[in-house]
Enzyme design. Structure first.
Site, PDB file in Angstrom:
ATOM      1  N   TYR A  56       0.830  -1.203   0.000  1.00 20.75           N
ATOM      2  CA  TYR A  56       0.000   0.000   0.000  1.00 20.75           C
ATOM      3  C   TYR A  56       0.868   1.259   0.000  1.00 20.75           C
ATOM      4  CZ  TYR A  56      -3.625  -3.389   1.308  1.00 20.75           C
ATOM      5  OH  TYR A  56      -4.470  -4.475   1.351  1.00 20.75           O
ATOM      6  N   GLN A 163      -7.762 -13.761   4.397  1.00 21.37           N
ATOM      7  CA  GLN A 163      -8.370 -12.447   4.140  1.00 21.37           C
ATOM      8  C   GLN A 163      -8.832 -12.419   2.682  1.00 21.37           C
ATOM      9  OE1 GLN A 163      -6.623  -8.101   3.532  1.00 21.37           O
ATOM     10  NE2 GLN A 163      -6.487  -8.671   5.673  1.00 21.37           N
TER      11      GLN A 163
HETATM   12  P1  NAP Z   1     -13.795  -0.670   1.407  1.00 16.73           P
HETATM   13  O1  NAP Z   1     -13.381  -0.653   2.818  1.00 16.73           O
HETATM   14  O2  NAP Z   1     -14.938  -1.530   1.000  1.00 16.73           O
HETATM   15  O3  NAP Z   1     -14.153   0.810   0.939  1.00 16.73           O
HETATM   16  C1  NAP Z   1     -13.342   1.929   1.171  1.00 16.73           C
HETATM   17  C2  NAP Z   1     -14.024   3.143   0.552  1.00 16.73           C
HETATM   18  O4  NAP Z   1     -15.316   3.282   1.155  1.00 16.73           O
HETATM   19  C3  NAP Z   1     -13.291   4.434   0.758  1.00 16.73           C
HETATM   20  O5  NAP Z   1     -13.431   5.201  -0.387  1.00 16.73           O
HETATM   21  C4  NAP Z   1     -14.017   5.085   1.935  1.00 16.73           C
HETATM   22  O6  NAP Z   1     -14.014   6.485   1.849  1.00 16.73           O
HETATM   23  C5  NAP Z   1     -15.434   4.581   1.708  1.00 16.73           C
HETATM   24  N1  NAP Z   1     -16.159   4.488   2.973  1.00 16.73           N
HETATM   25  C6  NAP Z   1     -15.751   3.924   4.129  1.00 16.73           C
HETATM   26  N2  NAP Z   1     -16.704   4.048   5.071  1.00 16.73           N
HETATM   27  C7  NAP Z   1     -17.734   4.696   4.495  1.00 16.73           C
HETATM   28  C8  NAP Z   1     -18.978   5.150   4.969  1.00 16.73           C
HETATM   29  N3  NAP Z   1     -19.379   4.918   6.221  1.00 16.73           N
HETATM   30  N4  NAP Z   1     -19.793   5.807   4.091  1.00 16.73           N
HETATM   31  C9  NAP Z   1     -19.418   6.035   2.824  1.00 16.73           C
HETATM   32  N5  NAP Z   1     -18.223   5.645   2.325  1.00 16.73           N
HETATM   33  C10 NAP Z   1     -17.390   4.979   3.156  1.00 16.73           C
HETATM   34  O7  NAP Z   1     -12.603  -1.035   0.427  1.00 16.73           O
HETATM   35  P2  NAP Z   1     -11.060  -1.366   0.566  1.00 16.73           P
HETATM   36  O8  NAP Z   1     -10.297  -0.223   1.086  1.00 16.73           O
HETATM   37  O9  NAP Z   1     -10.675  -1.967  -0.741  1.00 16.73           O
HETATM   38  O10 NAP Z   1     -11.038  -2.595   1.603  1.00 16.73           O
HETATM   39  C11 NAP Z   1     -10.830  -2.423   2.996  1.00 16.73           C
HETATM   40  C12 NAP Z   1      -9.429  -2.845   3.388  1.00 16.73           C
HETATM   41  O11 NAP Z   1      -9.225  -4.222   3.096  1.00 16.73           O
HETATM   42  C13 NAP Z   1      -8.322  -2.152   2.594  1.00 16.73           C
HETATM   43  O12 NAP Z   1      -8.153  -0.812   2.972  1.00 16.73           O
HETATM   44  C14 NAP Z   1      -7.181  -3.073   2.870  1.00 16.73           C
HETATM   45  O13 NAP Z   1      -6.657  -2.846   4.171  1.00 16.73           O
HETATM   46  C15 NAP Z   1      -7.862  -4.434   2.760  1.00 16.73           C
HETATM   47  N6  NAP Z   1      -7.787  -5.011   1.401  1.00 16.73           N
HETATM   48  C16 NAP Z   1      -7.082  -6.173   1.236  1.00 16.73           C
HETATM   49  C17 NAP Z   1      -6.974  -6.741  -0.022  1.00 16.73           C
HETATM   50  C18 NAP Z   1      -6.178  -8.008  -0.200  1.00 16.73           C
HETATM   51  O14 NAP Z   1      -5.878  -8.382  -1.332  1.00 16.73           O
HETATM   52  N7  NAP Z   1      -5.860  -8.691   0.871  1.00 16.73           N
HETATM   53  C19 NAP Z   1      -7.589  -6.151  -1.137  1.00 16.73           C
HETATM   54  C20 NAP Z   1      -8.342  -5.001  -0.925  1.00 16.73           C
HETATM   55  C21 NAP Z   1      -8.436  -4.456   0.343  1.00 16.73           C
HETATM   56  P3  NAP Z   1     -13.033   7.423   2.723  1.00 16.73           P
HETATM   57  O15 NAP Z   1     -11.672   6.822   2.619  1.00 16.73           O
HETATM   58  O16 NAP Z   1     -13.188   8.744   2.083  1.00 16.73           O
HETATM   59  O17 NAP Z   1     -13.527   7.414   4.146  1.00 16.73           O
END
Ligand code: NAP
Length: 277
Positions: A56, A163
């Site tokens: 990241y 995960q």
């Molecule tokens: P996510 O958590 O589903 O979505 C993040 C997005 O949603 C951001 O744009 C955030 O905006 C927004 N958001 C969060 N809370 C919200 C709310 N209450 N209302 C409206 N919008 C909201 O997606 P992700 O970041 O892909 O997944 C979460 C975590 O999982 C990652 O950050 C990472 O640590 C991990 N991950 C792991 C893998 C893997 O391959 N292992 C892949 C993807 C992700 P703001 O930032 O503006 O608050």
């Protein structure tokens, strides 16, 4: 405020079912202080599992995490990940040292293989075990491994989690992977639980949210967290989003809500390959 809901990992360590993701953090210096402050609010609210990765922001997200947990490292269950291109014996040790340096800590609580690459799983697991013996990591796990990949882990291997991508619009894991992990007593960690925001305009989700006086994001999180053994790690870089997400733990979905959501997002009828973001 302590998080009332935890799940116990195979190691016996209890972690909150609602943690915090960090993908895309650290990429824009202008957003850094908001990101640090959002993570700290999450810690105050008991979302003390923080998920990050060397990938990241090329390490910049780990530096944001370091700033957020400064002075309160012991409250936090820190998860980071090694890239598959670093998953050989020497690469894992070096990558871990790099992550520890950026995280300003001497221990990663849970270290995951980010996804399966070309290095034999056996070699990666041996490297993880050696880091556990040295105390550099507390435990290890995997990410983006499907049922067959889990079966390829060396016998006796004890990952703490898998995960994977799991949310209302990505229900594939319900068919085989969640039951498999349950059989192995491995809690699943659901990434992208709000589908990076793409889910939030869905009409059925909005309808259920309105009935609860909640937001679509809260319903999407409550839906993932309806399982006792699934951890959700939403990423939020504003304090408001973090507070909103924390309140999802107070939402109890009814059978009628679940049926409405099933109609809009049908459960899988057959096995689907694991999706990856
Ligand atoms: P996510 O958590 O589903 O979505 C993040 C997005 O949603 C951001 O744009 C955030 O905006 C927004 N958001 C969060 N809370 C919200 C709310 N209450 N209302 C409206 N919008 C909201 O997606 P992700 O970041 O892909 O997944 C979460 C975590 O999982 C990652 O950050 C990472 O640590 C991990 N991950 C792991 C893998 C893997 O391959 N292992 C892949 C993807 C992700 P703001 O930032 O503006 O608050």
């Amino acid at each position: 405020m302590a998080d009332p809901r935890t799940v116990v990992l195979p190691s016996g360590v209890a972690v909150p079912v609602l943690g915090q993701g960090t993908w895309r953090m650290g990429e824009d210096p202008g957003r850094r202080s908001a990101e640090v402050s959002a993570l700290r609010v999450g810690l105050d609210l008991g979302m003390t599992l923080i998920d990050t990765a060397e990938m990241y922001g090329d390490g910049a997200a780990e530096e944001v995490v370091a700033e957020a947990v400064a002075g309160r490292r012991d409250e936090v269950f820190l998860v980071s990940k090694v890239l598959p291109s670093h998953a050989d014996a020497r690469g894992v040790a070096e990558a871990c040292r790099g992550s520890l340096r950026r995280l300003c800590t001497d221990r990663i609580d849970l270290y995951l293989l980010h996804w399966r690459g070309d290095v034999p799983l056996e070699e990666t697991v041996e490297a993880f075990e050696s880091l556990v013996r040295e105390g550099a990591i507390g435990s290890w796990g995997v990410s983006n491994l499907d049922v067959e990949d889990l079966a390829d882990l060396p016998s006796g291997a004890e990952p703490q989690t898998d995960q994977v991508l799991y949310n209302l619009s990505r229900r594939g894991p319900e068919h085989s992977l969640l039951p498999k992990c349950r059989a192995l007593s491995i809690p699943v960690m659901a990434y992208s639980p709000v589908e990076q925001g793409r889910l939030l305009g869905n009409a059925a989700l909005r309808e259920v949210a309105a009935a609860h006086g909640a937001t679509p994001a809260q319903i999407a999180l409550a839906w993932v967290l309806r399982h006792d053994d699934v951890i959700a790690i939403p990423k939020a870089s504003s304090r408001e989003h973090v507070q909103e997400n924390r309140a999802a733990l107070q939402v109890d979905l009814t059978a009628e809500d679940l049926a409405t959501l099933d109609r809009a997002f049908p459960p899988p009828r057959s096995r689907r390959p694991l999706e990856i973001l």
